[in-house]
Write a protein that holds these residues in place. Structure first.
Motif, short mmCIF file in Angstrom:
data_model
loop_
_atom_site.label_atom_id
_atom_site.label_comp_id
_atom_site.label_asym_id
_atom_site.label_seq_id
_atom_site.Cartn_x
_atom_site.Cartn_y
_atom_site.Cartn_z
N PHE A 27 4.63 -4.31 -4.73
CA PHE A 27 3.34 -4.07 -4.10
C PHE A 27 2.73 -2.80 -4.66
CE2 PHE A 27 5.99 -6.31 -1.12
CZ PHE A 27 5.15 -7.24 -0.52
N VAL A 28 1.42 -2.78 -4.77
CA VAL A 28 0.70 -1.54 -4.99
C VAL A 28 0.12 -1.13 -3.65
CG1 VAL A 28 -1.32 -0.47 -6.07
CG2 VAL A 28 0.19 -1.92 -7.42
N VAL A 29 0.36 0.12 -3.28
CA VAL A 29 -0.12 0.65 -2.00
C VAL A 29 -1.05 1.82 -2.30
CG1 VAL A 29 0.55 1.71 0.19
CG2 VAL A 29 2.06 0.02 -0.89
N HIS A 30 -2.21 1.80 -1.67
CA HIS A 30 -3.17 2.90 -1.81
C HIS A 30 -2.98 3.86 -0.64
CE1 HIS A 30 -6.72 5.00 -3.17
NE2 HIS A 30 -7.08 5.07 -1.89
N LEU A 31 -2.28 4.95 -0.89
CA LEU A 31 -2.05 5.94 0.17
C LEU A 31 -3.36 6.61 0.56
CD1 LEU A 31 1.23 7.57 -1.17
CD2 LEU A 31 0.99 5.90 0.67
N THR A 32 -3.48 6.94 1.84
CA THR A 32 -4.69 7.60 2.34
C THR A 32 -4.50 9.11 2.49
OG1 THR A 32 -4.04 7.38 4.66
CG2 THR A 32 -5.29 5.55 3.67
N TRP A 33 -3.27 9.56 2.51
CA TRP A 33 -2.89 10.96 2.73
C TRP A 33 -3.33 11.43 4.11
CZ3 TRP A 33 0.90 12.62 -0.05
CH2 TRP A 33 1.12 11.98 -1.27
N SER A 34 -3.50 10.50 5.00
CA SER A 34 -3.77 10.81 6.40
C SER A 34 -2.44 11.17 7.06
CB SER A 34 -4.37 9.58 7.08
OG SER A 34 -4.43 9.79 8.47
N GLN A 35 -2.50 11.95 8.06
CA GLN A 35 -1.29 12.29 8.82
C GLN A 35 -1.21 11.47 10.11
OE1 GLN A 35 1.21 14.22 7.47
NE2 GLN A 35 -0.18 13.91 5.76
N ALA A 36 -2.00 10.40 10.13
CA ALA A 36 -2.02 9.54 11.32
C ALA A 36 -1.96 8.08 10.89
CB ALA A 36 -3.30 9.80 12.11
N VAL A 37 -1.47 7.26 11.79
CA VAL A 37 -1.37 5.82 11.57
C VAL A 37 -2.71 5.17 11.89
CG1 VAL A 37 -0.29 3.73 12.48
CG2 VAL A 37 1.09 5.77 12.07
N ASP A 38 -3.13 4.22 11.06
CA ASP A 38 -4.32 3.43 11.35
C ASP A 38 -3.98 2.47 12.49
OD1 ASP A 38 -6.78 2.03 11.15
OD2 ASP A 38 -5.84 0.58 9.81
N ALA A 39 -4.66 2.59 13.60
CA ALA A 39 -4.36 1.79 14.80
C ALA A 39 -4.51 0.29 14.56
CB ALA A 39 -5.24 2.22 15.95
N LEU B 171 4.38 7.40 2.90
CA LEU B 171 4.16 6.00 3.25
C LEU B 171 4.61 5.74 4.69
CD1 LEU B 171 3.33 3.13 2.32
CD2 LEU B 171 5.70 2.82 1.57
N LYS B 172 5.75 6.27 5.06
CA LYS B 172 6.25 6.08 6.42
C LYS B 172 5.37 6.76 7.46
CE LYS B 172 11.05 5.23 5.22
NZ LYS B 172 12.45 5.67 5.34
N VAL B 173 4.69 7.84 7.09
CA VAL B 173 3.74 8.49 7.99
C VAL B 173 2.54 7.59 8.25
CG1 VAL B 173 2.04 10.38 8.15
CG2 VAL B 173 4.39 10.86 7.42
N GLU B 174 2.09 6.90 7.20
CA GLU B 174 0.86 6.12 7.28
C GLU B 174 1.03 4.71 7.83
OE1 GLU B 174 -1.49 6.19 3.71
OE2 GLU B 174 -0.91 8.26 3.28
N VAL B 175 2.21 4.13 7.71
CA VAL B 175 2.41 2.73 8.11
C VAL B 175 2.83 2.66 9.57
CG1 VAL B 175 3.86 0.69 7.75
CG2 VAL B 175 2.94 1.92 5.78
N GLY B 176 2.00 2.01 10.36
CA GLY B 176 2.29 1.84 11.79
C GLY B 176 2.82 0.45 12.09
N ARG B 177 3.12 0.22 13.35
CA ARG B 177 3.71 -1.05 13.79
C ARG B 177 2.86 -2.28 13.48
NH1 ARG B 177 8.11 -0.34 17.17
NH2 ARG B 177 8.37 1.77 17.92
N ARG B 178 1.56 -2.13 13.36
CA ARG B 178 0.68 -3.28 13.10
C ARG B 178 0.47 -3.54 11.61
NH1 ARG B 178 -4.32 -3.38 16.99
NH2 ARG B 178 -4.12 -5.58 16.51
N HIS B 179 1.01 -2.68 10.76
CA HIS B 179 0.83 -2.81 9.31
C HIS B 179 1.83 -3.83 8.75
CE1 HIS B 179 0.64 -1.74 5.07
NE2 HIS B 179 -0.54 -1.21 5.36
N PRO B 180 1.43 -4.61 7.75
CA PRO B 180 2.32 -5.63 7.18
C PRO B 180 3.62 -5.08 6.59
CG PRO B 180 0.09 -5.83 6.26
CD PRO B 180 0.09 -4.64 7.16
N LEU B 181 3.65 -3.82 6.20
CA LEU B 181 4.87 -3.25 5.63
C LEU B 181 5.83 -2.66 6.66
CD1 LEU B 181 3.44 -1.41 2.48
CD2 LEU B 181 4.52 -3.67 2.61
N TRP B 182 5.43 -2.63 7.91
CA TRP B 182 6.21 -1.96 8.95
C TRP B 182 7.69 -2.38 8.96
CZ3 TRP B 182 6.46 2.05 12.03
CH2 TRP B 182 7.33 2.03 13.11
#
Length: 104
Positions: free
Chosen positions: A69-81, A27-38
């Motif tokens: 919250f329910v969070v749908h992980l993407t398993w991406s190794q990058a943050v969604d800009a 989760l911490k890998v996927e959540v970037g500064r612009r995400h509501p959970l940051w």
């Protein structure tokens, strides 16, 4: 993921500490500064996982209590800009089965 989405809790299971930690790291890998959970990540605990999807149930503790919250992980190794992913749906405590909620 919509805030008004309903969940079939039949495939959800509580998870052990090791799996919870692993999912929190993802989760911490996927959540970037612009995400509501940051700003909440330091107060987040992963409680359960849906075996039928990539969804996890998280609890965030704050001064006014807890939020689920329910969070749908993407398993991406990058943050969604744009801060859109991973998808998040806030749930009322009563909407989540008691066996999946935190014991505290």
């Amino acid at each position: 993921m919509s805030d008004r989405q309903e969940f079939d809790w039949g495939s959800w299971k509580r998870i052990d500490c090791a799996e919870a930690l692993s999912l929190l790291v993802q989760l911490k890998v996927e959540v970037g500064r612009r995400h509501p959970l940051w700003n909440c990540l330091h107060r987040t605990e992963v409680l359960a996982r849906d075996s039928a999807s990539d969804d996890v149930l998280i609890e965030i503790t704050g001064t006014s209590g807890v939020a689920l919250f329910v969070v749908h992980l993407t398993w991406s190794q990058a943050v969604d800009a744009n801060g859109v992913f991973p998808g998040v749906a806030e749930l009322g405590v009563a909407a989540v089965p008691s066996e999946l909620r935190s014991e505290s």
